[in-house]
Design a protein around this motif. Sequence first.
Motif, PDB file in Angstrom:
ATOM      1  N   PRO A   1       0.851  -1.366   0.180  1.00 29.07           N
ATOM      2  CA  PRO A   1      -0.185   0.281  -0.216  1.00 29.07           C
ATOM      3  C   PRO A   1       1.069   1.274  -0.060  1.00 29.07           C
ATOM      4  N   ALA A   2       1.917   1.152   0.467  1.00 27.26           N
ATOM      5  CA  ALA A   2       2.714   2.438   0.511  1.00 27.26           C
ATOM      6  C   ALA A   2       3.310   3.109  -0.645  1.00 27.26           C
ATOM      7  N   SER A   3       3.706   1.654  -1.391  1.00 31.77           N
ATOM      8  CA  SER A   3       3.862   2.399  -3.096  1.00 31.77           C
ATOM      9  C   SER A   3       3.125   2.990  -4.278  1.00 31.77           C
ATOM     10  N   ARG A   4       1.928   3.081  -3.584  1.00 27.63           N
ATOM     11  CA  ARG A   4       1.110   4.490  -3.800  1.00 27.63           C
ATOM     12  C   ARG A   4       1.775   5.663  -3.525  1.00 27.63           C
ATOM     13  N   TYR A   5       2.725   5.518  -2.348  1.00 31.12           N
ATOM     14  CA  TYR A   5       3.286   6.913  -2.690  1.00 31.12           C
ATOM     15  C   TYR A   5       4.663   6.745  -2.746  1.00 31.12           C
ATOM     16  N   SER A   6       5.256   6.138  -2.833  1.00 34.50           N
ATOM     17  CA  SER A   6       6.727   6.201  -4.064  1.00 34.50           C
ATOM     18  C   SER A   6       7.187   7.371  -4.541  1.00 34.50           C
ATOM     19  N   PRO A   7       9.074   7.846  -4.680  1.00 32.15           N
ATOM     20  CA  PRO A   7       9.016   9.663  -5.358  1.00 32.15           C
ATOM     21  C   PRO A   7       7.871   8.925  -6.690  1.00 32.15           C
ATOM     22  N   ASP A   8       8.020   9.938  -7.048  1.00 31.56           N
ATOM     23  CA  ASP A   8       7.645  10.163  -8.429  1.00 31.56           C
ATOM     24  C   ASP A   8       7.969  11.663  -8.415  1.00 31.56           C
ATOM     25  N   MET A   9       9.841  12.096  -9.406  1.00 32.99           N
ATOM     26  CA  MET A   9      10.135  12.611  -9.267  1.00 32.99           C
ATOM     27  C   MET A   9      10.114  13.748 -10.480  1.00 32.99           C
ATOM     28  N   SER A  10       9.447  12.935 -11.411  1.00 32.80           N
ATOM     29  CA  SER A  10       9.052  13.759 -12.742  1.00 32.80           C
ATOM     30  C   SER A  10       7.887  14.794 -12.404  1.00 32.80           C
ATOM     31  N   LYS A  11       7.129  15.521 -11.062  1.00 30.04           N
ATOM     32  CA  LYS A  11       7.232  16.279 -10.278  1.00 30.04           C
ATOM     33  C   LYS A  11       7.388  17.117  -9.366  1.00 30.04           C
ATOM     34  N   HIS A  12       8.451  17.435  -9.670  1.00 26.60           N
ATOM     35  CA  HIS A  12       9.436  17.745  -8.913  1.00 26.60           C
ATOM     36  C   HIS A  12       9.561  19.394  -9.811  1.00 26.60           C
ATOM     37  N   ILE A  13       9.055  20.584  -9.241  1.00 23.20           N
ATOM     38  CA  ILE A  13      10.015  22.507  -9.602  1.00 23.20           C
ATOM     39  C   ILE A  13      10.699  22.329  -9.918  1.00 23.20           C
ATOM     40  N   LEU A  14      11.987  21.177  -9.232  1.00 19.48           N
ATOM     41  CA  LEU A  14      13.092  21.699 -10.303  1.00 19.48           C
ATOM     42  C   LEU A  14      13.629  20.680 -10.873  1.00 19.48           C
ATOM     43  N   PHE A  15      13.203  19.399 -10.800  1.00 22.45           N
ATOM     44  CA  PHE A  15      14.048  18.052 -11.328  1.00 22.45           C
ATOM     45  C   PHE A  15      12.981  17.496 -11.845  1.00 22.45           C
ATOM     46  N   GLY A  16      11.803  18.137 -12.290  1.00 26.66           N
ATOM     47  CA  GLY A  16      11.184  17.087 -13.494  1.00 26.66           C
ATOM     48  C   GLY A  16      10.989  17.513 -14.517  1.00 26.66           C
ATOM     49  N   SER A  17      10.241  16.340 -15.086  1.00 31.00           N
ATOM     50  CA  SER A  17       9.871  16.794 -16.471  1.00 31.00           C
ATOM     51  C   SER A  17       7.874  16.616 -16.967  1.00 31.00           C
ATOM     52  N   ASP A  18       7.312  16.354 -16.228  1.00 31.20           N
ATOM     53  CA  ASP A  18       5.766  17.048 -16.584  1.00 31.20           C
ATOM     54  C   ASP A  18       6.549  18.503 -17.099  1.00 31.20           C
ATOM     55  N   LYS A  19       5.402  18.647 -18.415  1.00 30.75           N
ATOM     56  CA  LYS A  19       5.226  19.858 -19.085  1.00 30.75           C
ATOM     57  C   LYS A  19       3.920  20.745 -18.650  1.00 30.75           C
ATOM     58  N   ARG A  20       3.183  20.409 -17.487  1.00 30.87           N
ATOM     59  CA  ARG A  20       1.984  21.869 -16.543  1.00 30.87           C
ATOM     60  C   ARG A  20       3.946  22.539 -15.618  1.00 30.87           C
ATOM     61  N   LEU A  21       4.785  22.019 -15.566  1.00 24.32           N
ATOM     62  CA  LEU A  21       5.739  22.931 -14.667  1.00 24.32           C
ATOM     63  C   LEU A  21       6.270  23.111 -15.387  1.00 24.32           C
ATOM     64  N   TRP A  22       6.741  24.869 -14.806  1.00 29.93           N
ATOM     65  CA  TRP A  22       7.230  25.882 -15.251  1.00 29.93           C
ATOM     66  C   TRP A  22       8.569  26.111 -15.295  1.00 29.93           C
ATOM     67  N   GLN A  23       8.806  26.213 -16.681  1.00 28.48           N
ATOM     68  CA  GLN A  23       9.711  25.732 -17.282  1.00 28.48           C
ATOM     69  C   GLN A  23      11.336  26.534 -16.676  1.00 28.48           C
ATOM     70  N   LYS A  24      10.992  27.486 -15.626  1.00 33.56           N
ATOM     71  CA  LYS A  24      12.016  28.371 -16.164  1.00 33.56           C
ATOM     72  C   LYS A  24      12.158  27.659 -14.685  1.00 33.56           C
ATOM     73  N   ASN A  25      11.958  27.296 -13.800  1.00 35.29           N
ATOM     74  CA  ASN A  25      12.005  26.505 -12.411  1.00 35.29           C
ATOM     75  C   ASN A  25      13.392  25.441 -12.379  1.00 35.29           C
ATOM     76  N   LEU A  26      13.113  24.364 -13.876  1.00 36.33           N
ATOM     77  CA  LEU A  26      13.201  23.764 -14.673  1.00 36.33           C
ATOM     78  C   LEU A  26      15.081  23.785 -15.080  1.00 36.33           C
ATOM     79  N   GLU A  27      15.071  25.188 -15.368  1.00 36.00           N
ATOM     80  CA  GLU A  27      16.171  25.711 -16.121  1.00 36.00           C
ATOM     81  C   GLU A  27      17.238  25.999 -14.996  1.00 36.00           C
ATOM     82  N   TYR A  28      16.498  27.416 -13.721  1.00 39.76           N
ATOM     83  CA  TYR A  28      16.800  26.616 -12.974  1.00 39.76           C
ATOM     84  C   TYR A  28      17.682  25.655 -12.498  1.00 39.76           C
ATOM     85  N   GLY A  29      17.138  24.694 -12.353  1.00 44.14           N
ATOM     86  CA  GLY A  29      17.213  23.615 -11.183  1.00 44.14           C
ATOM     87  C   GLY A  29      18.394  22.855 -11.888  1.00 44.14           C
ATOM     88  N   ARG A  30      18.501  23.020 -13.036  1.00 44.39           N
ATOM     89  CA  ARG A  30      19.310  22.749 -14.127  1.00 44.39           C
ATOM     90  C   ARG A  30      20.877  22.669 -14.107  1.00 44.39           C
TER      91      ARG A  30
END
Length: 373
Positions: free
Chosen positions: A333-362
């Motif tokens: 059951p705890a796997s429901r909350y296993s990490p999904d870094m695609s939604k992280h504001i700095l290191f994610g890949s989700d297209k809905r994220l703000w690109q300036k934050n992703l660039e800053y993270g990189r």
Amino acid sequence: MAHRSRKTGGARKTGTKGKAGSKPLGLLERLAQGPVICAEGYLFEFERRGYLQAGAYVPEIVLERPDLVEALHREFVHAGSDVVEAFTYYAHRAKLRMVGREGDLARINRTALRIAKKVARSTGTLLAGDICNTSIYDPNESKSHKQARRIFDEQIEWAVEAGVDFIVAETYSFGGEALLALEAIKQSGRPAVVTLAIPRDGTTREGWNVADACRRLEAGGAAVVGLNCARGPDTTMPLLREIRAAVSCQVAALPVPYRTTAAEPVFQSLTDPSLPGNRAFPTALDPFLCNRYEIAEFGKEALALDVRYLGVCCGAGPHHIRSLAEALGRRPPASRYSPDMSKHILFGSDKRLWQKNLEYGRQTYSAADPASR
């Protein structure tokens, strides 16, 4: 002696029920199907939370905050443990005498077993009784053997009274004491899981090598033999290979989640020059803690050896148990909350994220050498 060949069944969740209408599968039936996970480590977890004193390590919390003990059992099951192990480690006569609570002996054991049974029966997991090293055993003193056997017998009696599915005898550095515990469990008629905590020099305190010690335990009727506590993954694994090659029964591996080394093979020997006396054990082990991925790798490597009774001992948290379960192909059951870094504001890949934050993270947190940016 080579062990019998078995299918590992590593990617299949261990079954809990037999045919329709039959009773749930016992420990050996589950191990025949695949790995069984047992979470340990209650002492260290409650010490960190401020409910148990390092030193004596007596589980007084069982009587003082039974609600928290039940909650931790449930957290470990949520994370993937197949076993609820009653918190009776160091709840024996010799240890309770050290803190002036020998009069609470029966009450603390029966309470711990009642709590564990409630969780196990409500979650479909196995209920395990638990006995352990007595701290009074002397291989050369027969009086200590009688005292240790009394300790084992009374705790086993309460475990059987509670209806445990099997009994764990754990953390023995003396092979003779482990055999004494095994004899007591065998008289109860319950399956025995017997695990050794091998000291720094790599043998039991009598000088038995691990292969010989486990062969003796198997010959004595243990259903599962192996290692727990003391050693981290890196220094458990070499001994585990020796055990697996020596016995035909099921094998257990429950290391501590600390980075022990060939030079400092047990967590009691880990040193930190920033500390008085250089000793990190037991309350300054944090810098040595294994991450969840190291525990996952250990689980995979152990299962590849056909070591099926797996867990983590002192220092374990539910995140370690979840990673172990996932490494074995489970989705607790705890796997429901296993990490999904695609939604992280700095290191994610989700297209809905703000690109300036992703660039800053990189630009700011790249793993590359800063001089190369």
